[in-house]
Write a protein that holds these residues in place. Sequence first.
Motif, PDB file in Angstrom:
ATOM      1  N   GLU A 160       0.731  -1.248  -0.035  1.00 46.37           N
ATOM      2  CA  GLU A 160      -0.008   0.155   0.081  1.00 46.37           C
ATOM      3  C   GLU A 160       0.755   1.059   0.056  1.00 46.37           C
ATOM      4  O   GLU A 160       0.622   2.140  -0.677  1.00 46.37           O
ATOM      5  CB  GLU A 160      -0.953   0.004   1.144  1.00 46.37           C
ATOM      6  N   ALA A 163       2.216   1.816  -3.502  1.00 50.62           N
ATOM      7  CA  ALA A 163       1.460   2.056  -4.544  1.00 50.62           C
ATOM      8  C   ALA A 163       0.920   3.473  -4.146  1.00 50.62           C
ATOM      9  O   ALA A 163       0.561   4.465  -5.119  1.00 50.62           O
ATOM     10  CB  ALA A 163       0.084   1.118  -4.469  1.00 50.62           C
ATOM     11  N   THR A 164       0.708   3.890  -2.998  1.00 49.25           N
ATOM     12  CA  THR A 164       0.400   5.363  -2.481  1.00 49.25           C
ATOM     13  C   THR A 164       1.424   6.446  -3.080  1.00 49.25           C
ATOM     14  O   THR A 164       1.159   7.533  -3.511  1.00 49.25           O
ATOM     15  CB  THR A 164      -0.045   5.402  -1.051  1.00 49.25           C
ATOM     16  N   TRP A 171       2.104   2.123 -11.508  1.00 57.00           N
ATOM     17  CA  TRP A 171       1.581   0.763 -11.174  1.00 57.00           C
ATOM     18  C   TRP A 171       2.764   0.291  -9.927  1.00 57.00           C
ATOM     19  O   TRP A 171       3.911   0.777  -9.879  1.00 57.00           O
ATOM     20  CB  TRP A 171       2.166  -0.244 -12.258  1.00 57.00           C
ATOM     21  N   ALA A 172       1.955  -0.617  -8.953  1.00 56.14           N
ATOM     22  CA  ALA A 172       2.681  -1.120  -7.984  1.00 56.14           C
ATOM     23  C   ALA A 172       2.723  -2.603  -8.068  1.00 56.14           C
ATOM     24  O   ALA A 172       1.582  -3.137  -8.699  1.00 56.14           O
ATOM     25  CB  ALA A 172       2.142  -0.852  -6.656  1.00 56.14           C
ATOM     26  N   TRP A 173       3.619  -3.161  -7.777  1.00 57.17           N
ATOM     27  CA  TRP A 173       3.660  -4.660  -8.388  1.00 57.17           C
ATOM     28  C   TRP A 173       4.448  -5.562  -7.257  1.00 57.17           C
ATOM     29  O   TRP A 173       5.326  -4.887  -6.311  1.00 57.17           O
ATOM     30  CB  TRP A 173       4.722  -4.951  -9.550  1.00 57.17           C
ATOM     31  N   THR A 185       7.657  -0.572  -8.090  1.00 60.60           N
ATOM     32  CA  THR A 185       6.902   0.319  -8.656  1.00 60.60           C
ATOM     33  C   THR A 185       7.156   0.741 -10.180  1.00 60.60           C
ATOM     34  O   THR A 185       8.680   0.810 -10.200  1.00 60.60           O
ATOM     35  CB  THR A 185       6.551   1.721  -8.001  1.00 60.60           C
ATOM     36  N   LEU A 209      -0.948  -3.546  -9.664  1.00 60.04           N
ATOM     37  CA  LEU A 209      -2.240  -2.667  -9.089  1.00 60.04           C
ATOM     38  C   LEU A 209      -2.010  -1.492 -10.137  1.00 60.04           C
ATOM     39  O   LEU A 209      -0.887  -0.769 -10.143  1.00 60.04           O
ATOM     40  CB  LEU A 209      -2.354  -2.294  -7.752  1.00 60.04           C
ATOM     41  N   VAL A 211      -2.510   2.360 -10.798  1.00 63.33           N
ATOM     42  CA  VAL A 211      -2.780   3.537 -10.018  1.00 63.33           C
ATOM     43  C   VAL A 211      -2.834   4.869 -10.776  1.00 63.33           C
ATOM     44  O   VAL A 211      -2.609   5.923 -10.267  1.00 63.33           O
ATOM     45  CB  VAL A 211      -1.714   3.518  -8.743  1.00 63.33           C
ATOM     46  N   ARG A 224      -6.778   7.944  -3.232  1.00 58.98           N
ATOM     47  CA  ARG A 224      -5.880   6.782  -3.833  1.00 58.98           C
ATOM     48  C   ARG A 224      -5.777   5.579  -2.804  1.00 58.98           C
ATOM     49  O   ARG A 224      -5.970   4.556  -2.988  1.00 58.98           O
ATOM     50  CB  ARG A 224      -4.761   7.095  -4.584  1.00 58.98           C
ATOM     51  N   ILE A 228      -6.540   1.555  -3.089  1.00 57.18           N
ATOM     52  CA  ILE A 228      -5.454   0.649  -2.893  1.00 57.18           C
ATOM     53  C   ILE A 228      -6.121  -0.296  -1.948  1.00 57.18           C
ATOM     54  O   ILE A 228      -5.900  -1.831  -1.974  1.00 57.18           O
ATOM     55  CB  ILE A 228      -4.372   1.560  -2.449  1.00 57.18           C
TER      56      ILE A 228
END
Length: 249
Positions: A160, A163-164, A171-173, A185, A209, A211, A224, A228
């Motif tokens: 999180e 991603a934030t 993107w977050a992976w 990311t 994800l 974002v 956001r 998430i």
Amino acid sequence: MVQLSNFTFALSWIVSAAQERLGLVAQGLESATLATSSNNITTMAYTLPPLGHSYDALEPHFDAMTMEIHHSKHHQTYVNNLNAALKDHELSSLGVDELIQQMDKVPSDKKAAVRNHGGGHANHSFFWRNLKMGTTLSGELEAAITSTFGNIDDFKAQFEKAATTVFGSGWAWLVVQNGGLKIVTTANQDSPLMGEAVSGTSGFPVIGLDVWEHAYYLKYQNRRPDYIKAFWSVVSWDEAATRYAQRPQ
């Protein structure tokens, strides 16, 4: 009436932003309607994959209107523009994941289009497979996450945070990198599959994800972190486990 006006404004904003950022102009739309070439090789090599469920299947976590716009408009535009960029080119015979792993073979005049639109097509195709309600984390992947991050809650907290803190769009992976799990990311539509020279990171994606604002703005606006957190209610742990089992050895 005020609520309807706000909704109309939000919808107008996200569509306008998409048009600006993806270069969606009339000429581009026309060029995206690809026909069969004179040598009978179909130039429309890439197609929009099915979502795998109805647009409202992830309610109330991911709303139906966002899912429909995201899939049928945004993703379709990446497909259209990738086909236009590689029309009649031998690279169009490659699957999209294979294509973006070979950015060094893409001609310089097509590199930006393949990176942006090929990356967008690959990332979204992967993202849709990541989404399904009612699955449970277990087995080998659960053990690997626990071993790497301490426990599942700590893993979610670290994911999180990553991603934030993606600045702008990206993107977050969760990836397999050098045999172990790692959270990374990428910016814009870059993918870990592109390698460090292109995307700044590398790895075999297990979870991804989106974002970008178009993924959440209609429902979550600028929140956001709420979007998430909602991801954990719709992530397909079954798909993630399958991906982890397929990791390079």
